[in-house]
Design a protein around this motif. Structure first.
Motif, mmCIF file in Angstrom:
data_model
loop_
_atom_site.group_PDB
_atom_site.id
_atom_site.type_symbol
_atom_site.label_atom_id
_atom_site.label_comp_id
_atom_site.label_asym_id
_atom_site.label_seq_id
_atom_site.Cartn_x
_atom_site.Cartn_y
_atom_site.Cartn_z
ATOM 1 N N ALA A 35 -5.567 5.245 4.549
ATOM 2 C CA ALA A 35 -4.745 4.056 4.843
ATOM 3 C C ALA A 35 -5.521 2.787 4.487
ATOM 4 O O ALA A 35 -4.971 1.841 3.915
ATOM 5 N N ARG A 36 -6.809 2.794 4.798
ATOM 6 C CA ARG A 36 -7.644 1.620 4.482
ATOM 7 C C ARG A 36 -7.759 1.402 2.987
ATOM 8 O O ARG A 36 -7.722 0.269 2.501
ATOM 9 N N GLN A 46 5.197 0.933 1.634
ATOM 10 C CA GLN A 46 5.983 2.036 2.218
ATOM 11 C C GLN A 46 7.232 2.356 1.403
ATOM 12 O O GLN A 46 7.703 3.480 1.422
ATOM 13 N N LYS A 47 7.749 1.373 0.681
ATOM 14 C CA LYS A 47 9.011 1.613 -0.040
ATOM 15 C C LYS A 47 8.782 2.172 -1.445
ATOM 16 O O LYS A 47 9.720 2.590 -2.109
ATOM 17 N N ASP A 48 7.534 2.141 -1.915
ATOM 18 C CA ASP A 48 7.272 2.585 -3.282
ATOM 19 C C ASP A 48 7.409 4.094 -3.415
ATOM 20 O O ASP A 48 7.109 4.839 -2.489
ATOM 21 N N LEU A 70 1.410 10.277 6.205
ATOM 22 C CA LEU A 70 1.384 8.835 6.478
ATOM 23 C C LEU A 70 2.760 8.211 6.274
ATOM 24 O O LEU A 70 2.930 6.994 6.411
ATOM 25 N N GLY A 71 3.740 9.050 5.886
ATOM 26 C CA GLY A 71 5.123 8.576 5.789
ATOM 27 C C GLY A 71 5.522 8.014 4.433
ATOM 28 O O GLY A 71 6.551 7.355 4.319
ATOM 29 N N TYR A 72 4.727 8.260 3.389
ATOM 30 C CA TYR A 72 5.086 7.749 2.057
ATOM 31 C C TYR A 72 6.057 8.699 1.353
ATOM 32 O O TYR A 72 6.094 9.897 1.648
ATOM 33 N N TYR A 154 8.876 6.116 -11.221
ATOM 34 C CA TYR A 154 7.975 6.051 -10.062
ATOM 35 C C TYR A 154 7.253 4.712 -10.124
ATOM 36 O O TYR A 154 7.004 4.190 -11.211
ATOM 37 N N ASP A 155 6.904 4.183 -8.950
ATOM 38 C CA ASP A 155 6.213 2.894 -8.928
ATOM 39 C C ASP A 155 4.740 3.052 -9.225
ATOM 40 O O ASP A 155 4.089 2.135 -9.713
ATOM 41 N N VAL A 156 4.215 4.227 -8.893
ATOM 42 C CA VAL A 156 2.770 4.399 -9.023
ATOM 43 C C VAL A 156 2.430 5.886 -9.135
ATOM 44 O O VAL A 156 3.146 6.738 -8.640
ATOM 45 N N MET A 157 1.321 6.149 -9.844
ATOM 46 C CA MET A 157 0.849 7.519 -10.007
ATOM 47 C C MET A 157 -0.464 7.677 -9.252
ATOM 48 O O MET A 157 -1.352 6.830 -9.397
#
Ligand code: Q46
Ligand code: ZN
Length: 312
Positions: A35-36, A46-48, A70-72, A154-157
């Motif tokens: 998380a850090r 969180q929305k990505d 972590l809820g992603y 996707y927003d990120v890999m």
């Protein structure tokens, strides 16, 4: 040995933090470190929608597990390389994890089969194009991950590189003064131009043995063997050297890599300036449309050579 937080019996000692943890507090520690990392490096929100590159090894499966917990919203992509005696087991581990854990959290697994899509397994392809197996593999994985991330929006890999991987890579880059690589090495590679996905490494604050312990404690069934092609690789040697230093002087790896990141923030080119630099030299590949510095991208060139060399 007692847990530093709750005084229960500890299951793991972390000399670099001068700490020990029970299972529950260790899981908290791992989740907290990730998380850090996400927050400190502004990796995603969180929305990505995240696409995790999963090999079947401990790091990538642990990363997928942690992000989901972590809820992603994290889906995964596995590239089946077609290496006899290795790829089938890797894929099995990934599929099993997807069925057992990811499915209950509505996460999807995408599988890319090199034998089907590229026409031959990775070793055969490497022979056809006359290049080392790992460089052929790297080209295919980079290309397919980027393509999947961009085409499926996707927003990120995310990849499972840990502190040991990054410290070993840094050592290699410093030993050979690869200034260009040093400039770009980091836990976040921005989506500098259209067609290139943003890439992040949320495990960079965790040591390899911590990720392994997390996988074991959480019963993640992963492939223990390294890819047979990794034998004799320089990265393994650099890791060994760093492990030796770490055992004599706990905290060395962290000081080396994090120290580099701290200094780099002062000199690192910003996402904007990297984009400008890349934009100037990149344009769409005339065959597939992905960004490249040449007319035709490395992947398409490689596939053309493989096709020309393959027996009809
Ligand atoms: S998977 Fe591929 Fe690695 Fe195996 S063939 Fe080489 S590069 S060693 S990360
Ligand atoms: Zn191309």
């Amino acid at each position: 040995m007692r847990c530093k937080k709750c005084q229960e019996k500890a299951v793991i000692g972390l000399p670099r933090h001068n700490a020990a943890f029970c299972k529950g507090c260790f899981n908290e520690y791992v989740h907290d470190q990730v998380a850090r990392a996400i927050k400190a490096q502004r990796m995603f929100g969180q929305k990505d929608r995240i696409l995790v590159a999963v090999s079947g090894g401990k790091d990538s499966l642990a990363l997928w597990d942690i992000l989901l917990k972590l809820g992603y919203q994290a889906d995964a992509l596995h590239v089946d390389l077609g290496i006899p005696g290795y790829s089938a087991t890797s894929r099995e581990k990934v599929e099993r994890f997807a069925d057992a854990v990811a499915a209950s959290r509505q996460a999807k697994l995408i599988i890319h089969v090199v034998k089907q899509e590229e026409g031959a397994g990775i070793q055969e392809l490497a022979n056809l194009v006359n290049r080392p197996t790992c460089s052929t593999c790297g080209t295919i994985k980079r290309y397919q991950f980027n393509r999947a991330a961009v085409e499926r929006s996707y927003d990120v890999m995310a990849t499972g590189h840990n502190l040991d991987d990054e410290a070993a890579r840094l050592l290699g880059n410093v030993l050979h003064w690869q200034v260009d690589y040093l400039e770009k090495q980091g836990p976040v590679l921005p989506a500098s131009v259209e067609g290139f996905a943003r890439k992040v490494k949320p495990l960079y604050r965790l040591a390899e043995r911590e990720v392994a312990a997390y996988a074991v404690l959480n019963r993640i069934d992963y492939i223990v063997e390294e890819c047979p092609m990794a034998k004799g690789s320089k990265m393994l040697l650099y890791k060994e050297v760093l492990n030796h230093l770490e055992s004599e002087s706990p905290g060395t790896k962290q000081a080396f890599y994090w120290g580099f990141l701290d200094r780099q923030t002062e000199t690192r080119p910003t996402a904007g300036s990297m984009a400008e630099k890349d934009q100037a030299s990149l344009h769409p590949c005339t065959v597939c449309g992905q960004p490249t510095t040449a007319d035709v991208c490395t992947y398409c060139k490689m596939m053309a050579r493989a096709q020309a060399a393959s027996p009809r």
